[in-house]
Design an enzyme around this catalytic site. Structure first.
Site, PDB file in Angstrom:
ATOM      1  CD1 TRP A   1      90.597  -0.433   1.869  1.00 50.45           C
ATOM      2  CD2 TRP A   1      89.001  -1.453   0.679  1.00 50.45           C
ATOM      3  NE1 TRP A   1      90.518  -1.733   2.290  1.00 50.45           N
ATOM      4  CE2 TRP A   1      89.556  -2.383   1.592  1.00 50.45           C
ATOM      5  CE3 TRP A   1      87.985  -1.881  -0.179  1.00 50.45           C
ATOM      6  CZ2 TRP A   1      89.121  -3.712   1.664  1.00 50.45           C
ATOM      7  CZ3 TRP A   1      87.549  -3.208  -0.110  1.00 50.45           C
ATOM      8  CH2 TRP A   1      88.108  -4.102   0.799  1.00 50.45           C
TER       9      TRP A   1
ATOM     10  CG  ASP B   1      85.960   4.284   2.791  1.00 53.24           C
ATOM     11  OD1 ASP B   1      85.535   4.022   3.935  1.00 53.24           O
ATOM     12  OD2 ASP B   1      86.412   3.408   2.011  1.00 53.24           O
TER      13      ASP B   1
ATOM     14  CE  LYS C   1      87.627  -1.793   8.048  1.00 50.86           C
ATOM     15  NZ  LYS C   1      87.822  -3.222   7.823  1.00 50.86           N
TER      16      LYS C   1
HETATM   17  N1  PMP Z   1      86.975   1.018   2.789  1.00 47.76           N
HETATM   18  C1  PMP Z   1      87.918   0.733   3.718  1.00 47.76           C
HETATM   19  C2  PMP Z   1      88.833   1.826   4.196  1.00 47.76           C
HETATM   20  C3  PMP Z   1      88.025  -0.575   4.215  1.00 47.76           C
HETATM   21  O1  PMP Z   1      88.962  -0.868   5.122  1.00 47.76           O
HETATM   22  C4  PMP Z   1      87.148  -1.564   3.741  1.00 47.76           C
HETATM   23  C5  PMP Z   1      87.261  -2.976   4.259  1.00 47.76           C
HETATM   24  N2  PMP Z   1      86.432  -3.229   5.291  1.00 47.76           N
HETATM   25  C6  PMP Z   1      86.180  -1.210   2.781  1.00 47.76           C
HETATM   26  C7  PMP Z   1      86.125   0.092   2.339  1.00 47.76           C
HETATM   27  C8  PMP Z   1      85.205  -2.213   2.253  1.00 47.76           C
HETATM   28  O2  PMP Z   1      84.246  -2.391   3.217  1.00 47.76           O
HETATM   29  P1  PMP Z   1      83.057  -3.448   3.083  1.00 47.76           P
HETATM   30  O3  PMP Z   1      83.684  -4.788   3.241  1.00 47.76           O
HETATM   31  O4  PMP Z   1      82.164  -3.066   4.227  1.00 47.76           O
HETATM   32  O5  PMP Z   1      82.424  -3.273   1.769  1.00 47.76           O
END
Ligand code: PMP
Length: 359
Positions: A101, A171, A195
């Site tokens: 990520w 994040d 989450k």
């Molecule tokens: N950052 C983290 C730490 C994640 O675990 C995730 C996966 N849900 C994301 C970003 C990407 O999130 P999204 O699917 O909401 O774009």
């Protein structure tokens, strides 16, 4: 048999919240219509957004000079919105690379300006949190992923920006509301809801007042934080149902005793599971001990001739679902978010013991 969902995301939600959600899906507060059919301009929905925002502010003890926004596009859109809004022309930002990520966040920032990767744990398959950072002194902000959902590592202590005018951006998608944080250290925090908060479809953004409307470049209206601050997250049709479930999950969290209480519960759940993995002669956790996440617990067989598939099927029969590890780590991953009851962790521990007894 009680089923426990160990999915990394969308993650499990409290049973009581799911029940309330199913009622709201057909008849919202005895109005005779579904919440999904309601206008976001209605008083009911505007009150709902106000309540959800107030809960976020009080649970996280957010200082007055911050805005809370409910956006769409997932945490992934924040990878772009953050640099587009915050990075000056020809600006530099520090990023800590601790998993897929953050790598994605780095890629998007590089489209806008220059990234200085202050540290990376990539060479060791992201199995630890780097402590030594090499920051650029004129960097606008220092970005990090507080919990690495895939690799099961977590910042226990947040870093400090080197630049005295710099600030932290995080994040927090997979550990927001799981532990106490000092919001005043951050310029911006973002987190996808799916989450610890609710279903996918809404992303929480907490942004410091002075960082709204910096006007570094022409950016599309929908990608400008100012648009959403001015319209209180209702510039376009917001994901009302998702925000409703977030609000209910936060009420549930308040009833438990708030963040301090859930943090204790989370630490206890994680300790029990890690203790079992460490003591069990057939399993191990691939993560540096001091950096282990209290949300996502990866574990693998010590002996790779054992079948992951068989153990997953064994757990599945016992109602323990979605334990397959991410392909980049292999083995298993138990995501034990706020809504995972201690009974779920205990059921998993029993399964681990029973399965390995005769190996
Ligand atoms: N950052 C983290 C730490 C994640 O675990 C995730 C996966 N849900 C994301 C970003 C990407 O999130 P999204 O699917 O909401 O774009």
């Amino acid at each position: 048999m009680k089923t426990f969902n160990f999915s990394a995301g969308p993650g499990c939600l409290p049973d009581s919240v799911l029940k309330i959600a199913s009622l709201a899906a057909t008849d919202y507060e005895d109005s005779g219509i579904s919440l999904m059919e309601m206008s976001h301009r209605s008083t009911d929905v505007m009150n709902l957004f106000d309540n959800a925002t107030s809960r976020v502010k009080s649970l996280l003890k957010i200082p007055n000079n911050y805005h809370v926004l409910w956006l769409q596009g997932g945490a992934s859109l924040q990878f772009s919105m953050v640099p587009l809004n915050l990075l000056p022309d020809k600006g530099i930002a520090d990023y800590i690379e601790t998993g897929s990520w953050s790598t994605k966040a780095i890629k998007e920032c590089n489209r806008v300006g220059t990234v200085n990767v202050s540290a990376s744990s990539k060479a060791k398959n992201f199995s630890y949190i780097p402590k030594k950072l090499i920051q650029n002194e004129s960097s606008s902000y220092l970005h990090f992923t507080s919990n690495n959902t895939i690799y099961g590592t977590q910042f226990k202590k947040f870093p400090d920006p080197l630049n005295p005018n710099g600030y932290l951006v995080a994040d927090m998608s997979s550990d927001i509301f799981s532990r106490t944080i000092d919001v005043s250290k951050f310029g911006l925090i973002y987190a996808g809801a799916q989450k610890n908060m609710g279903p996918a479809g809404v992303t929480l953004v907490i942004i410091r007042e002075d960082l709204v409307g910096l006007n570094h470049r022409e950016i599309p209206t929908m990608l400008n934080y100012k648009t959403h601050v001015l319209k209180e997250s209702m510039f376009n049709t917001p994901p009302v149902f998702s925000v409703f479930i977030v609000n209910e999950t936060l009420k549930w969290l308040e009833k438990i005793g708030g963040i301090e209480a859930i943090e204790k519960i989370n630490n206890n759940k994680a300790k029990k599971l890690y203790d079992e993995i460490d003591l069990n002669k057939h399993f191990k956790c691939p993560v540096n001990i001091e950096d282990r996440s209290i949300m996502n617990v990866p574990f693998i067989f010590k002996n790779n001739s054992f079948s992951d598939k068989e153990f997953l099927a064994f757990c599945d029969k016992r109602g323990l679902k979605t334990l397959k590890g991410h392909r980049s780590v292999g083995g298993f991953r138990a995501s034990i978010y706020n809504a995972m009851p201690e009974a779920g962790v205990e059921a998993l521990i029993l399964s681990i013991r029973e399965y390995t007894r005769n190996l």
